[in-house]
Scaffold this motif. Structure first.
Motif, PDB file in Angstrom:
ATOM      1  N   THR A   3     -10.489   0.368 -11.981  1.00  0.00           N
ATOM      2  CA  THR A   3     -10.419  -1.073 -11.759  1.00  0.00           C
ATOM      3  C   THR A   3     -10.864  -1.779 -13.025  1.00  0.00           C
ATOM      4  O   THR A   3     -11.944  -1.485 -13.550  1.00  0.00           O
ATOM      5  CB  THR A   3     -11.323  -1.512 -10.586  1.00  0.00           C
ATOM      6  N   THR A  23      -5.668  -2.528 -10.964  1.00  0.00           N
ATOM      7  CA  THR A  23      -6.252  -1.387 -10.265  1.00  0.00           C
ATOM      8  C   THR A  23      -5.246  -0.239 -10.301  1.00  0.00           C
ATOM      9  O   THR A  23      -4.042  -0.479 -10.190  1.00  0.00           O
ATOM     10  CB  THR A  23      -6.527  -1.756  -8.789  1.00  0.00           C
ATOM     11  N   ASN A  25      -4.668   3.604  -8.521  1.00  0.00           N
ATOM     12  CA  ASN A  25      -5.161   4.488  -7.469  1.00  0.00           C
ATOM     13  C   ASN A  25      -5.239   5.933  -7.938  1.00  0.00           C
ATOM     14  O   ASN A  25      -4.562   6.324  -8.885  1.00  0.00           O
ATOM     15  CB  ASN A  25      -4.235   4.417  -6.254  1.00  0.00           C
ATOM     16  N   LYS A  26      -6.027   6.718  -7.229  1.00  0.00           N
ATOM     17  CA  LYS A  26      -6.139   8.140  -7.548  1.00  0.00           C
ATOM     18  C   LYS A  26      -4.769   8.804  -7.430  1.00  0.00           C
ATOM     19  O   LYS A  26      -4.043   8.563  -6.466  1.00  0.00           O
ATOM     20  CB  LYS A  26      -7.127   8.791  -6.588  1.00  0.00           C
ATOM     21  N   GLU A  28      -2.206   8.227  -9.208  1.00  0.00           N
ATOM     22  CA  GLU A  28      -1.112   7.365  -9.628  1.00  0.00           C
ATOM     23  C   GLU A  28      -0.776   7.589 -11.106  1.00  0.00           C
ATOM     24  O   GLU A  28      -1.660   7.867 -11.915  1.00  0.00           O
ATOM     25  CB  GLU A  28      -1.506   5.898  -9.400  1.00  0.00           C
ATOM     26  N   THR A 191      -4.496  11.416 -12.134  1.00  0.00           N
ATOM     27  CA  THR A 191      -4.318   9.999 -12.452  1.00  0.00           C
ATOM     28  C   THR A 191      -4.030   9.890 -13.948  1.00  0.00           C
ATOM     29  O   THR A 191      -4.788  10.415 -14.760  1.00  0.00           O
ATOM     30  CB  THR A 191      -5.597   9.219 -12.099  1.00  0.00           C
TER      31      THR A 191
END
Ligand code: ADP
Ligand code: ADP
Length: 230
Positions: A3, A23, A25-26, A28, A191
């Motif tokens: 973030t 942001t 995400n895990k 991504e 990620t």
């Protein structure tokens, strides 16, 4: 997983990053595209504090930093959350492919010699270079050097892998081998954030694309949305 809020960076009063917020995400995979000088590299480097932001906050995994109050110890600690793959590989020239990896394993993961060697060989095998363990970077092709760079980035078990134009120094056929490797990683729940000029790759591999211009993320979304015409 990541973030970023209110991130700013100026170089000699030139705003390289202006109020960046996002942001990730895990698991991504985000590609960052945009014209030269738009701030892509500065954004990526800010995430591991190779560039120190002027203001703003970054959270990666369970670590959080505020640019206004950042200490040296926090910086070192925060850097461990990410690892970076560079355009010019940044391998140690006087160390073998294997040593480039075992070095970091011994230093950051506190592995002993035998453990580091075993893990290092495993990582080289994963990037298809088991047979080049004893080779020095100067004897490897650009594509092979970059694959060592990627194995090294994976070695520290980072929360996030950052790729800064990983194929920009490579000939087309070597580009393909490196892109295929990154594509394989993308399926593995890692990620990743990737600064790239490879539009086809960005479209095929990314969950989301950030389009930057003049220090801003002016558009973000799924590849289909970003690459639609009109
Ligand atoms: P991109 O990666 O999109 O090409 P960069 O993040 O490298 O863009 O650069 C954004 C702007 O910041 C450019 O105008 C660049 O010249 C400037 N810049 C980047 N790094 C530095 C630096 N260390 N010192 C001064 N200016 C810099
Ligand atoms: P890359 O394409 O790999 O980002 P650059 O030539 O943009 O390479 O930047 C290489 C290094 O020079 C980076 O550390 C960057 O921060 C720095 N840099 C980029 N632009 C400037 C600039 N205008 N003044 C000083 N340093 C810069």
């Amino acid at each position: 997983m990541i973030t970023v809020s209110g991130l700013n960076k100026t170089f000699n009063q030139f705003p390289a990053l202006s109020d960046i917020n996002f942001t990730v995400n895990k698991g991504e995979v985000v590609s960052i595209i945009g014209p030269s000088g738009s701030g892509k590299s500065t954004l990526l480097r800010s995430l591991n504090l190779l560039v120190r932001p002027d203001s703003g906050q970054i959270q990666i995994g369970d670590k959080h930093i505020n640019a206004d109050t950042l200490t040296r110890r926090q910086t070192a600690d925060f850097r461990r959350q990410t690892s970076m793959v560079f355009q010019h590989y940044n391998l140690f020239k006087n160390k073998t492919a294997l040593e480039n990896i075992t070095e970091i394993l011994r230093f950051t993961q506190k592995l002993n010699k035998a453990q580091a060697r075993e893990r290092g060989e495993e990582l080289l095998a994963q990037v298809g270079l088991a047979h080049k363990a004893a080779a020095y970077p100067g004897t490897l092709s650009g594509g092979q050097q970059q694959r060592v760079g990627i194995a090294r980035a994976m070695a520290v078990d980072p929360q996030v892998i950052l790729f800064d134009e990983p194929t920009s120094s490579l000939d087309p056929e070597m580009r393909r081998e490196v892109l295929n490797l990154i594509e394989g990683l993308a399926g593995r729940d890692l990620t990743m954030m990737i600064v790239t000029h490879e539009m086809g790759f960005a479209r095929d591999v990314s969950d989301r694309i950030f389009f930057m211009e003049h220090g801003h993320i002016i558009e973000q979304g799924e590849p289909a949305k970003i690459f639609q015409t009109g």
